[in-house]
Scaffold this active site. Structure first.
Site, PDB file in Angstrom:
ATOM      1  N   ASP A   1       0.835  -1.200   0.000  1.00 31.01           N
ATOM      2  CA  ASP A   1       0.000   0.000   0.000  1.00 31.01           C
ATOM      3  C   ASP A   1       0.877   1.261   0.000  1.00 31.01           C
ATOM      4  O   ASP A   1       1.926   1.303   0.650  1.00 31.01           O
ATOM      5  CB  ASP A   1      -0.871  -0.041   1.268  1.00 31.01           C
ATOM      6  CG  ASP A   1      -1.881   1.071   1.322  1.00 31.01           C
ATOM      7  OD1 ASP A   1      -2.752   1.129   0.438  1.00 31.01           O
ATOM      8  OD2 ASP A   1      -1.810   1.894   2.260  1.00 31.01           O
TER       9      ASP A   1
ATOM     10  N   HIS B   1     -10.377  -0.886  -5.504  1.00 35.44           N
ATOM     11  CA  HIS B   1     -11.277  -0.478  -4.418  1.00 35.44           C
ATOM     12  C   HIS B   1     -11.253   1.025  -4.156  1.00 35.44           C
ATOM     13  O   HIS B   1     -12.038   1.519  -3.341  1.00 35.44           O
ATOM     14  CB  HIS B   1     -10.892  -1.225  -3.134  1.00 35.44           C
ATOM     15  CG  HIS B   1      -9.496  -0.912  -2.685  1.00 35.44           C
ATOM     16  ND1 HIS B   1      -8.382  -1.341  -3.385  1.00 35.44           N
ATOM     17  CD2 HIS B   1      -9.021  -0.203  -1.639  1.00 35.44           C
ATOM     18  CE1 HIS B   1      -7.293  -0.905  -2.780  1.00 35.44           C
ATOM     19  NE2 HIS B   1      -7.650  -0.206  -1.713  1.00 35.44           N
TER      20      HIS B   1
END
Length: 536
Positions: free
Chosen positions: A203, A327
């Site tokens: 991430d 997402h």
């Protein structure tokens, strides 16, 4: 390179699962690990080869799992470690790889590391996070902004200093300049690799190191009111610092010590900067995520030039990758429309490199309007007037026409779309002309054609409507891909190359097997893949 020499993450197709929304097995309205296990046969049937699972760790869920309070556990909402071990085993039994989301930039403010760090200035873990004194006038140390709105510094009354958070105040950033932090996170990686995880999607990789002097970010001259407040500044000092590459290489060295494991980096940067994350000697991220198709206008010429720029920028031995959705972004069907969604699939699955499919794309799921009082996403809640909530792209997977779409026996954590009775897996599995079967056939074609797995990419045509390119590998048939990105018929005369062959795959199945010679015409929203005759 032949397709026999490809590593699994080069020849494979990655499928992203947002676990809250994939399948609920215990009736609490939230997807879980046992739910994913129940659907592994479906993923195997579809033909994908690797699953990337968004965070499943213990978390207060301020940012839906991207605020981690324990890197070595499983949130009870999703199950427990036995469930995870079973998922890993069941996936591997079916030849499916598991890629975990790793969130090394920040923790939850409930993580034991932060609780210690916050307890006093003398605590041994104080330097594990980024603490700074106020300016003489009491204001934050610099002008840096949070991605989720407001300033990126939070005053801590107890110890009389500010801490830095690139995202929510509940997500303090780790100080990656501290060798103890580096060691702790590499040990987290080893924990999961020892379990048998096949790789990580890292991430916000480009956020991990900040400017040592904490200089102010410059004002962004292109800022417009509809944009997120974060974009008022250009984050040249708070992201993408040169030292980040040493850390990425350390992470890569850990992966390499385990054999065929891989690392994807989430990096939103211009192409030339993105390429540096492959590492100076191809020893960085295996796949720095390429988000070009997420933000581009759906325009054949612009897309063609972006593909060209990306292809030419790749370092030697750097492996490409493509993605249409995730997402954090609006769904592809909502961006380009139902008719063009098949063209988008053809583009994704015939370009050179590893494709990533976001759950639900294969059935044409659309963004679902979420009423203001049901918004869950902090990005949407913190900037309510900007329509930036990510919830619409995170709604439950539509498995069947039952009351809650086969996702759950109870009302799900996010509402289903009003149209879910139509685009769902059960109906599309029965219909050989459905989008689901279109994806399945396209995936099978990609996996069986050396030209698509390892072939060169040669652009042969781009105009205001259509895009055409050839994929060719030695010793295998060359394939011509022609895509009409408009709703009107288009006509192509490919220059400098004689075209003759037969249609191998097309949006209009009646075209399969027909001959193509030189001039090509396509109806609106149509695409085809032509197997070229050998002497071409």
């Amino acid at each position: 390179m032949t397709h026999e020499q490809l590593l699994w993450w080069q020849s494979g197709i990655i499928y992203q699962i947002y676990p809250r929304s994939f399948q609920d097995s215990n009736g609490d309205g939230i997807g879980d690990l046992q739910g994913i296990i129940q659907r592994l046969d479906y993923l195997q049937w579809l033909g994908v080869t690797a699953i990337w699972i968004s965070p499943i760790y213990p978390s207060p869920m301020a940012d839906y799992g991207y605020d981690i309070s324990d890197y070595r556990g499983i949130h009870p909402l999703f199950g427990n470690m036995d469930d995870f071990d079973q998922l890993l085993q069941e996936a591997h039994n079916r030849g499916l790889r598991i890629i975990l989301d790793l969130v090394p930039n920040h923790t939850s403010n409930q993580h034991p590391w932060f609780l210690e760090s916050r307890s006093s200035k003398e605590n041994p873990k104080r330097d594990w996070y980024i603490w700074e004194d106020a300016r003489p006038d009491g204001t934050p140390p610099n002008n840096w902004l949070s991605v989720f709105g407001g300033p990126a510094w939070e005053w801590d009354e107890q110890t009389g200093q500010y801490y830095y958070h690139a995202f929510l105040t509940e997500q303090p950033d780790l100080n990656w300049r501290n060798p103890e932090v580096q060691q702790a996170m590499l040990d987290v990686m080893r924990f999961w690799l020892d379990k048998g995880v096949d790789g990580f999607r890292v991430d916000v990789m480009w956020h991990m190191v900040k400017d040592k002097e904490l200089r102010d970010n410059p004002v962004n001259p292109d800022y417009q009111v509809h944009m997120a407040t974060y974009e008022q500044l250009t984050p040249i000092y708070s992201t993408d610092q040169p030292e980040v590459h040493d850390l990425v290489q350390q992470m890569r060295a850990v992966l390499d010590s385990y054999g065929e494991r891989m690392m994807i980096g989430e990096i939103y940067l211009p192409i030339q900067k993105l390429m540096t994350y492959y590492g100076p000697d191809n020893n960085g991220a295996h796949l720095p995520f390429n988000f070009l198709l997420l933000s581009m206008p759906w325009d054949a010429q612009k897309i063609a030039s972006a593909i060209d720029e990306y292809e030419h920028a790749l370092p030697q031995r750097g492996w490409p990758n493509w993605v249409l959705g995730n997402h954090d972004q609006p769904r592809i069907t909502s961006r380009v429309g139902t008719e063009q969604a098949r063209i988008a699939a053809m583009l994704l699955l015939t370009l050179r490199g590893t494709p990533t499919i976001y759950y639900g794309e294969e059935i044409g799921m659309r963004d679902v309007p979420i009423p203001p009082d049901e918004v869950q996403d902090p990005q949407g809640l913190n900037m309510p007037d900007k329509n930036l909530s990510r919830d619409p792209a995170r709604t439950p997977m539509q498995w069947d026409g039952g009351e809650f779409a086969g996702f759950s026996a109870t009302r799900p954590w996010l509402r289903l779309g009003p149209q879910y009775k139509r685009p769902h897996v059960a109906a599309q599995k029965e219909d050989p002309h459905s989008q689901l079967h279109f994806y399945k056939k396209l995936i099978a074609l990609r996996q069986s054609q050396p030209a698509l797995l390892v072939g060169d990419y040669i652009q042969v045509h781009a105009d205001h409507q259509a895009l055409a390119y050839i994929r060719e590998a030695s010793g295998a048939p060359a394939l011509l891909v022609v895509l009409n990105l408009s709703h009107k018929p288009c006509y192509l005369a490919i220059q400098h190359r004689t075209i003759s062959g037969r249609v191998l795959f097309a949006t209009d199945e009646t075209l399969v097997g027909t001959a193509v010679v030189n001039r090509i015409q396509l109806g609106g929203d149509e695409g085809m893949i032509v197997e070229l005759d050998e002497d071409e």
